[in-house]
Design an enzyme around this catalytic site. Structure first.
Site, PDB file in Angstrom:
ATOM      1  N   LEU A 227       0.829  -1.211   0.000  1.00 51.09           N
ATOM      2  CA  LEU A 227       0.000   0.000   0.000  1.00 51.09           C
ATOM      3  C   LEU A 227       0.860   1.255   0.000  1.00 51.09           C
ATOM      4  CD1 LEU A 227      -2.677  -1.020   2.667  1.00 51.09           C
ATOM      5  CD2 LEU A 227      -3.029  -0.835   0.210  1.00 51.09           C
TER       6      LEU A 227
ATOM      7  N   ASP B 244       6.021  13.114  12.883  1.00 48.08           N
ATOM      8  CA  ASP B 244       5.991  13.159  11.425  1.00 48.08           C
ATOM      9  C   ASP B 244       4.582  13.516  10.953  1.00 48.08           C
ATOM     10  OD1 ASP B 244       6.946  13.074   8.878  1.00 48.08           O
ATOM     11  OD2 ASP B 244       7.083  10.900   8.741  1.00 48.08           O
TER      12      ASP B 244
END
Ligand SMILES: *[C@@H]1O[C@H](CO)[C@@H](O)[C@H](O)[C@H]1NC(C)=O
Ligand SMILES: *[C@@H]1O[C@H](CO)[C@@H](O)[C@H](O)[C@H]1NC(C)=O
Ligand SMILES: *[C@@H]1O[C@H](CO)[C@@H](O)[C@H](O)[C@H]1NC(C)=O
Length: 804
Positions: A522, A638
């Site tokens: 993915l 992040d």
């Protein structure tokens, strides 16, 4: 030769198994007592056993120097699952106590001194025998076999299949795990023919199920059938004359079940898992455990996170740390409330149920507050914004609970001179958290005062409370441990895990099979490669294979168990993990829609304004949840559009959190900077080698929302003005602030993504830009916390609603 040895080994094993699981059956199996017979305490062999071996009747102990006479499920692990007790509130001596079937027709329980502790109401009847039936019913029969007395007519906290609950019977919870004496919670038919749960504690009496805020009819019940009778049938279906009906989730014959009102006040159906001998919860009355409103004592608030805890509001401290039900006491002199000015602490999604001095709809907030100020009996008021506002003034702070779906706030009255922002209940050992709270308190705009506006910081508290994060700041840590120790019994816990968390460990082969040997990739990022998979129960999952981890096993498990506890609608749910030699994998829920970057930077379809704003709010909530989970602080490190996934309703779900610590961490923090973070979203302190705090996420978030407004990467945007590095961002911030301060609204309109063709809210756009700019401040101390961002954005969300 070999085979015969094996055979004899098998035989002896079989014998061992049989003798260990049915010791009683072998020693002296009987299912009935004749007149004159008795069962003595403390003798292993003296029990009644139902003919099919499912139930045992005799004396049991709960680890204390006391015994009770009762019935329990046979062969269900070390701890008895007791279904009926004769003498709940009067235990007998561990020596010399007896249960006897007397010649006068009564069954009596005597203590060591021959005192009668309990007896049946069958004097001078022709009782011939006492018998324990396969259903778990202890009956006294006459010579014709007719039943003259049965334990089913005198239930304690459990209803067994086929046992009738009638107008004359009620289930009453046990006091605690260690004490089977009668507790405060009851299930019975009220005089209005409705089956309900009520708590009868020394302080209060409160109906908490079915939902007391709704009418009988809205709860799906009826008053009209006065037969008042209910039964759980053998198939796992519960039927009551007031039209209440429910099915155990594992409905079907052949499964052992019980309906028990637990000492936490919830009513549950348990089913026995044959393979593990554990009880699984297959139905429960209350999904939000804190809705058992009186579970915490006076002045304290029930928080579910994801276990029940009782917490004290700011300005209050726990009364008796050894008894979580004892409540909290004020840390200020309560007489000051009458003699001087007062102010109010606001706690969101929280209420003290009942004890209303008055209830008034259609009241403004200010009038409600003034009513409480003027009434010396008023200790707090609850204000709900349903339609025009409902005002409830409270004479006592009882039945406190926090529930995310409660549509209002409580405002607790305290003397104006008291500053609960520095309560000494902050435990020094959690100094981190105290600091956080202090920062929030100081950094927030206006304190609520009798004369001025609301206490803003309270939002933070309530936000935390709603999400169950409050424990570290406002709960004595010891309290928590104590509650855990006295906590929910193992069987309940096992059931909870099955129903609520579903967090588990997977084997590598399971994951290999689910992903078809890691066939469908993915995506890949700094922390690892993600694959699509389908579990054996048909759940679609995303499996992340972490890069080679050199972390010690214990550390890895510690991090993983933290992740497993994280549960918030704006965070991607983690279902489990795998650790198999070098393989370290995480199993996540699979999110349908693409990540945010595809929706805002893509050339094709793009998000509308409402959706963008909702994404901004949701993302902020998710991050605030991570940051304020104080005991187990999680910094994302992040934050970027690629890590914000959108579900089918375009609700944001943050992915990839909690990995900062899972990634390789050789030297103290040295690799850290290089492993995590993405250029364009990294706060300046990364480069400066300063310690990394939650404020790096605030920076990343600021960039994301500015990009959502503009529909462009921030670096491409600021490059229009200059050269596109950190200095340009700082420059951009300064200019933007100037423009906003000058009320340059035309500029705001020019900034918003032109693809929206003017369809957006000016207020919200201005709020997002201003928040974004504050979040990307170079000096991290000037950046707001995520909790205050949530608050700011929610205020504008409301504004929008008012306009509409
Ligand atoms: C009342 O409830 C009982 C038990 O559920 C049922 O058998 C009976 O038919 C009901 N009576 C009426 C009048 O509905
Ligand atoms: C329980 O199961 C029966 C089928 O056996 C069904 O008719 C009924 O609607 C179910 N009740 C609930 C509340 O789901
Ligand atoms: C569980 O065990 C009982 C007897 O030990 C058996 O009758 C029943 O069928 C079993 N149930 C399941 C679901 O395996």
């Amino acid at each position: 030769m070999r085979s015969s040895i094996l055979e004899s080994l098998h035989l002896s094993l079989l014998f061992l198994l049989l003798s260990s699981s049915f010791p009683v059956a072998i020693s002296r199996s009987r299912s009935s007592l004749k007149i004159g017979d008795s069962i003595s305490v403390g003798k292993e062999s003296e029990f009644l056993i139902s003919p099919d071996n499912s139930f045992t009747c005799g004396f049991y102990s709960l680890g204390t120097n006391a015994n009770w006479f009762g019935i329990w499920f046979a062969n269900t692990g070390a701890r008895h699952t007791v279904v009926w007790t004769a003498n709940r509130n009067r235990p007998v001596n561990v020596k010399g106590s007896k249960a006897t079937l007397r010649r006068d027709g009564t069954m009596v329980l005597t203590d060591v001194d021959e005192a009668i502790v309990w007896q049946t109401n069958t004097v001078s009847t022709d009782v011939a025998a006492a018998e324990l039936l396969d259903s778990g019913n202890l009956v006294l029969k006459n010579p014709l076999g007719e039943i003259l007395w049965q334990s089913f007519d005198f239930p304690t906290d459990t209803l067994l299949p086929t046992q009738l609950l009638t107008k004359n019977t009620r289930l009453t919870s046990a006091l605690s795990m260690d004490n089977c004496g009668s507790g405060y919670f009851n299930l019975y038919y009220g005089s209005d023919n409705v089956l309900r749960l009520i708590s009868d504690s020394p302080d209060t009496s409160t109906i908490y199920w079915p939902n007391p805020d709704l009418s009988t009819y809205s709860n799906g019940r009826t008053n009209y059938n006065s037969s008042r009778i209910a039964v759980l049938d053998r198939k796992g279906r519960f039927l009551s004359s007031d039209l209440l009906q429910f099915n155990a989730s594992d409905m079907g014959y052949g499964i052992k079940r019980r309906l028990t009102i637990d000492y936490d006040g919830n009513l549950r159906v348990y089913s026995l898992d044959n393979s593990t001998s554990l009880w699984a919860i297959t139905w429960q009355a209350l999904i939000q455990p804190c809705n058992v409103k009186s579970i915490c004592g006076r002045n304290s608030i029930c928080v579910y996170s994801p276990e029940i805890k009782c917490t004290c509001p700011p300005g209050f401290k726990v009364k008796d740390p050894s008894d979580w039900n004892s409540g909290c006491k004020a840390m200020f002199d309560e007489t000051l409330l009458n003699s001087e000015k007062v102010k109010f602490l606001e706690i969101h999604h929280t209420d003290f149920y009942g004890f209303d001095l008055n209830w008034t709809p259609l009241l403004t907030f200010e009038t409600c507050r003034d009513t409480c100020v003027k009434d010396y009996r008023c200790q707090a008021f609850s204000y709900r914004l349903l339609g025009n506002g409902y005002c409830y003034t409270k004479s006592a702070l009882l039945n406190g609970y926090t529930s995310p779906d409660f549509p209002g706030s409580i405002y607790i009255k305290i003397p104006a001179s008291v500053d609960p922002s520095k309560p000494d209940i902050f435990n020094p050992s959690s100094s981190n958290c105290a600091l956080t709270a202090a920062e929030i308190l100081v950094g927030s705009p206006s304190m609520y005062d009798f004369n001025s506006k609301r206490v803003r910081w309270a939002y933070v508290y309530s936000f935390a409370a709603a999400l169950g994060v409050i424990e570290a700041t406002f709960v004595l840590i010891g309290w928590w441990f104590l509650f855990r120790k006295h906590g929910v019994p193992a069987s309940v816990e096992a059931g909870y895990q099955m129903i609520s968390s579903q967090f588990r460990r997977y084997s590598y082969s399971e994951i290999k099979k689910a992903t078809g040997n890691f066939k469908e990739e993915l995506g890949r990022g700094g922390s690892g490669v993600v694959y699509r998979g389908v579990l054996s129960d048909e759940r679609v999952v995303a499996v992340k294979r972490l890069g080679d981890a050199y972390q010690a096993q214990e550390e890895y498990f510690a991090e993983i168990s933290t992740l497993g506890k994280i549960n918030h609608m704006n965070l991607v749910r983690i279902w489990g993990f795998c650790s198999d030699r070098r393989h370290r994998l995480l199993v996540y829920e699979y999110i349908d829609n693409l990540s945010l970057d595809k929706h805002i930077f893509g050339g094709g379809s793009h998000l509308g304004w409402k959706q963008r704003y909702a994404v901004a709010v949701g993302t902020a909530k998710g991050l605030a949840y991570l940051h304020h989970e104080c005991l187990e602080w999680v910094i994302h490190c992040d934050v970027k559009p690629e890590n914000i996934l959108l579900d089918s309703d375009f609700q944001p779900k943050i992915a990839d959190f909690g990995l900062a610590n899972l990634s390789q961490r050789e030297g103290p923090g040295s690799e850290f900077t290089r492993v995590r973070g993405t250029k364009g979203y990294m706060a300046p302190e990364w480069a400066l080698n300063h310690p990394i705090t939650a404020k790096v996420d605030v920076f990343g978030y600021g960039v994301v929302i500015l990009e959502m407004v503009r529909g462009l990467r921030l670096y491409d945007w600021v490059a229009e003005d200059g050269d596109g590095d950190e200095a340009a961002v700082a420059n951009f911030c300064r200019k933007t602030k100037e423009r906003m301060n000058n009320g340059d609204s035309a500029w705001v309109e020019g900034v918003v993504d032109s693809r929206l063709e003017g369809r957006f809210s000016r207020n919200q756009a201005a709020a997002l830009i201003l928040t974004g700019v504050c979040c990307v401040e170079e000096d991290r101390n000037k950046r707001p916390t995520m909790a205050s961002v949530v608050q700011t954005l929610l205020e504008c969300e409301d504004e929008d609603e008012h306009e509409a």
